[in-house]
Motif scaffolding. Structure first.
Motif: not given
Length: 254
Positions: A129-146
């Protein structure tokens, strides 16, 4: 409360709500309870559950009076609606909860592997997320799957444990608890899930197994290990959501 200073006093005032409600303030965000344990015997459970409404109301009043509450709550990894739903699940089924303390008092290699996998996935998510400058939406999508994957892994691991207390009613109650404690940003509404294979589908909570549940052997103890046992967060190696967000996003409001 003076709004300008609430950033420094809110956590203390939330803890004071325990005292005002006649409960032990040490339960607030302690390592053994993390705000979700309701007691380790009938008397403690009765006291906590009887005061639950007053406790939550007090905490909500303090939060509503503090403009900076969202940031403070993220920093201490507390979501009051999730907290209320979590303790309500346990208060509704005290016999199953008490019986389950013995099941969850000692971890297993499978349970530990699930927690290690989750921790590794979250570290990797942080870096990506930090290296790719992810949006919050993309971050939460991955976080919630985990988070959902961890619930499934954790419950399968506990369900395979060879212990007389690890019955379907107990495992189902823990599944419901873990699903209710998933971060609110993940929008896991167990009452609206229709996919039968979803980790948090209500049928997997085994509610029918809780009816007329009898804990004949009396499994609960007063040990610190037992007090922490039913709380998935107390045993998890999970990096708090607040810490991840702070690392990924430098702005003050998310």
């Amino acid at each position: 409360m003076h709004n300008a200073a609430c950033r420094n006093t809110l956590a203390t005032e939330l803890r004071d709500c325990y005292t005002e409600s006649g409960l032990d303030p040490k339960l607030f965000l302690s390592n053994s309870s993390n705000g979700a344990v309701v007691g380790s015997n009938d008397e403690q459970i009765s006291m906590f559950c009887g005061a639950k409404g007053a406790l939550v109301s007090c905490m909500q009043r303090r939060v509503d009076a503090c403009p900076e509450a969202p940031q403070i709550l993220r920093a201490i990894d507390l979501d009051i609606p999730s907290f209320e739903k979590g303790v309500s699940v346990l208060c509704e089924h005290p016999k199953v909860y008490l019986h389950g303390l013995a099941c969850f008092a000692d971890s297993t290699n499978e349970v530990d592997r699930c927690q290690q996998k989750e921790a590794q996935s979250l570290v990797q998510l942080d870096l990506q997320a930090r290296e790719g400058n992810w949006s919050e939406e993309r971050f939460y999508e991955a976080f919630c799957q985990i988070a959902i994957d961890q619930v499934e892994c954790d419950l399968k691991a506990w369900g395979s444990k060879n212990h007389e207390a690890c019955v379907e009613a107990v495992i189902g109650l823990r599944r419901e608890l873990e699903c209710e404690l998933v971060a609110p940003q993940c929008n896991v509404n167990t009452k609206q899930i229709s996919e039968l294979d979803h980790t948090c589908h209500p049928e997997k909570f085994m509610k029918t197994k809780r009816e007329n549940f009898s804990n004949a052997k009396g499994s609960a103890t007063g040990s610190a290990r037992a007090r922490a046992a039913m709380n998935p967060r107390a045993r998890a190696a999970m990096i708090p959501l607040a810490a991840l967000l702070a690392a990924v996003y430098s702005r003050s409001a998310l």
